[in-house]
Write a protein that holds these residues in place. Structure first.
Motif, short mmCIF file in Angstrom:
data_model
loop_
_atom_site.label_atom_id
_atom_site.label_comp_id
_atom_site.label_asym_id
_atom_site.label_seq_id
_atom_site.Cartn_x
_atom_site.Cartn_y
_atom_site.Cartn_z
N ASP A 76 -14.74 7.01 -22.04
CA ASP A 76 -16.33 6.78 -21.11
C ASP A 76 -16.50 7.49 -20.02
O ASP A 76 -17.46 7.16 -19.74
N VAL A 77 -15.95 8.54 -20.67
CA VAL A 77 -16.31 9.15 -19.20
C VAL A 77 -17.32 11.57 -19.79
O VAL A 77 -16.46 12.01 -20.65
N PRO A 78 -18.33 11.20 -19.93
CA PRO A 78 -19.25 12.26 -20.42
C PRO A 78 -18.77 14.09 -20.05
O PRO A 78 -18.78 14.24 -21.18
N ASP A 79 -18.23 13.89 -19.61
CA ASP A 79 -17.34 15.47 -19.01
C ASP A 79 -16.18 15.28 -18.03
O ASP A 79 -15.67 14.08 -17.62
N ILE A 80 -15.55 16.60 -17.57
CA ILE A 80 -14.42 16.34 -16.40
C ILE A 80 -14.92 15.92 -15.41
O ILE A 80 -13.74 15.95 -15.07
N GLY A 81 -16.14 16.10 -14.67
CA GLY A 81 -16.99 15.46 -14.05
C GLY A 81 -15.68 14.49 -13.72
O GLY A 81 -16.02 13.90 -12.40
N GLY A 82 -16.33 13.07 -14.28
CA GLY A 82 -16.14 12.03 -14.37
C GLY A 82 -14.03 11.57 -13.96
O GLY A 82 -13.82 10.37 -13.44
N VAL A 83 -13.87 13.14 -13.70
CA VAL A 83 -12.39 12.41 -12.98
C VAL A 83 -12.54 11.59 -11.70
O VAL A 83 -11.46 11.10 -10.84
N ALA A 84 -13.91 11.91 -11.37
CA ALA A 84 -14.24 11.28 -9.66
C ALA A 84 -13.69 9.20 -9.95
O ALA A 84 -13.46 8.78 -9.23
N ASN A 85 -14.07 9.11 -10.55
CA ASN A 85 -13.64 7.76 -11.69
C ASN A 85 -12.12 7.26 -10.84
O ASN A 85 -11.99 6.69 -11.36
N LEU A 86 -11.70 8.38 -10.92
CA LEU A 86 -10.07 7.67 -10.67
C LEU A 86 -9.49 8.59 -8.81
O LEU A 86 -8.63 8.53 -8.78
N GLY A 87 -10.53 8.14 -8.38
CA GLY A 87 -10.35 8.19 -6.59
C GLY A 87 -9.40 7.10 -5.83
O GLY A 87 -8.81 6.01 -6.66
N PRO A 88 -9.74 7.02 -4.90
CA PRO A 88 -9.28 5.59 -4.24
C PRO A 88 -9.32 4.93 -4.40
O PRO A 88 -8.52 4.18 -4.08
N THR A 89 -10.86 3.98 -4.82
CA THR A 89 -10.84 2.94 -5.29
C THR A 89 -10.65 2.78 -6.33
O THR A 89 -9.70 1.60 -6.14
N LEU A 90 -9.94 3.19 -7.26
CA LEU A 90 -8.59 3.29 -8.19
C LEU A 90 -7.37 3.28 -8.01
O LEU A 90 -6.55 1.80 -8.08
N PHE A 91 -6.66 3.98 -7.02
CA PHE A 91 -5.81 3.86 -6.70
C PHE A 91 -5.32 2.50 -5.64
O PHE A 91 -4.10 2.27 -5.32
N ILE A 92 -6.52 2.80 -4.69
CA ILE A 92 -6.28 0.56 -3.94
C ILE A 92 -6.59 -0.48 -4.32
O ILE A 92 -5.34 -1.32 -4.42
N ARG A 93 -6.94 -0.39 -5.73
CA ARG A 93 -7.00 -1.48 -6.89
C ARG A 93 -5.51 -1.35 -7.46
O ARG A 93 -4.74 -2.93 -7.47
N GLY A 94 -4.84 0.01 -7.71
CA GLY A 94 -4.01 -0.53 -8.39
C GLY A 94 -2.37 -0.52 -7.14
O GLY A 94 -1.59 -1.68 -7.98
N LEU A 95 -3.43 -0.42 -5.63
CA LEU A 95 -1.75 -0.51 -4.69
C LEU A 95 -2.08 -2.21 -4.33
O LEU A 95 -0.94 -2.78 -3.81
N ALA A 96 -3.20 -2.45 -4.31
CA ALA A 96 -3.23 -4.13 -3.94
C ALA A 96 -2.41 -4.80 -5.25
O ALA A 96 -1.83 -5.90 -4.90
N ALA A 97 -2.26 -4.24 -6.35
CA ALA A 97 -1.69 -5.59 -7.66
C ALA A 97 -0.04 -4.60 -7.15
O ALA A 97 -0.06 -5.91 -7.84
N ALA A 98 0.45 -3.82 -6.52
CA ALA A 98 1.06 -3.70 -6.41
C ALA A 98 1.66 -4.47 -5.11
O ALA A 98 2.61 -4.77 -5.09
N LEU A 99 1.00 -4.72 -4.43
CA LEU A 99 1.42 -5.50 -3.02
C LEU A 99 1.81 -6.65 -3.52
O LEU A 99 2.28 -7.52 -2.98
N LEU A 100 0.71 -7.10 -4.21
CA LEU A 100 0.22 -9.03 -4.73
C LEU A 100 2.13 -9.12 -5.14
O LEU A 100 2.41 -10.68 -5.50
N ALA A 101 2.66 -8.19 -6.37
CA ALA A 101 3.56 -8.05 -6.95
C ALA A 101 5.06 -8.29 -6.30
O ALA A 101 5.96 -7.91 -6.77
N GLY A 102 4.70 -7.58 -4.99
CA GLY A 102 5.79 -6.42 -3.85
C GLY A 102 6.29 -6.53 -4.29
O GLY A 102 7.78 -6.05 -4.32
N MET A 103 6.24 -5.13 -4.89
CA MET A 103 6.82 -3.66 -5.25
C MET A 103 7.42 -3.87 -6.05
O MET A 103 8.02 -2.86 -6.44
#
Length: 203
Positions: free
Chosen positions: A166-193
């Motif tokens: 779904d990424v047109p070029d390598i510049g799409g790495v921006a989609n893997l930034g802090p927003t995705l990281f925070i969502r993943g961390l929130a899910a881990a915290l809800l699961a008690g890590m």
């Protein structure tokens, strides 16, 4: 000439991801290994976001499009094993999204089994819960830490591969930034890590 990624390229990317994580762990975490766990957690977050920032800066300047070692896909899309599209109401799920929905629960179950049913998983949990006691039991906490970083590096790379169609070029790495990281961390915290199944449901 635009390149078309092969299975070998994907396998190589996973190997590079795991190897890079191991080098980062050795360069930054091992030197602060006796620091409090909270310090190591903050350091890990800092390493992740700094790596992303440096990569995004370089990709954002499009230096890779002028590189003689061209890895640009051009108009070609990253290959997927199937080309089915699922429409749910006004939402359309592309093949890469369907693939993620199929792979994510498998990874969650595999990690849950690894950490609860295997000797390696019990070793990792012991080293994380009480490093001093783990050392007295003969566990190499430093080696265990590096192994965990390798697993995390491979899974992070797999995340990028799953998103690539779904990424047109390598510049799409921006989609893997802090927003995705925070969502993943929130899910881990809800699961008690601690519980990968709960983390998957939270995600």
């Amino acid at each position: 000439v635009p390149l078309r990624p092969s299975r070998g390229c994907r396998g190589g990317a996973l190997a590079v991801g795991g190897g890079s994580a191991a080098r980062l762990e050795r360069a930054f975490i091992q030197k602060r290994f006796n620091a409090p766990r909270l310090v190591l957690l903050i350091a890990s977050i800092g390493i992740a976001q700094t790596s992303f920032g440096l990569g995004n800066y370089r990709f954002g300047n499009a230096w890779w499009q002028k590189s003689p070692f061209l890895l640009y896909l051009g108009d070609r899309k990253f290959p997927v094993p199937f080309h089915t599209t699922l429409n749910i109401g006004k939402t359309s799920l592309h093949p890469s999204q369907l693939l993620t929905l199929a792979v994510a629960p498998v990874i969650a179950v595999a990690l849950q089994l690894l950490f609860t049913r295997t000797e390696l998983g019990r070793t990792i949990r012991a080293a994380a819960a009480n490093p001093e006691a783990a050392r007295l039991a003969g566990i190499s906490v430093r080696k265990t830490s590096r192994l965990v970083w390798v697993i995390a590096g491979v899974l992070s790379t797999l995340t990028a591969i799953l998103q690539a169609p779904d990424v047109p070029d390598i510049g799409g790495v921006a989609n893997l930034g802090p927003t995705l990281f925070i969502r993943g961390l929130a899910a881990a915290l809800l699961a008690g890590m601690n519980d990968f199944q709960l983390a998957f449901l939270a995600g």
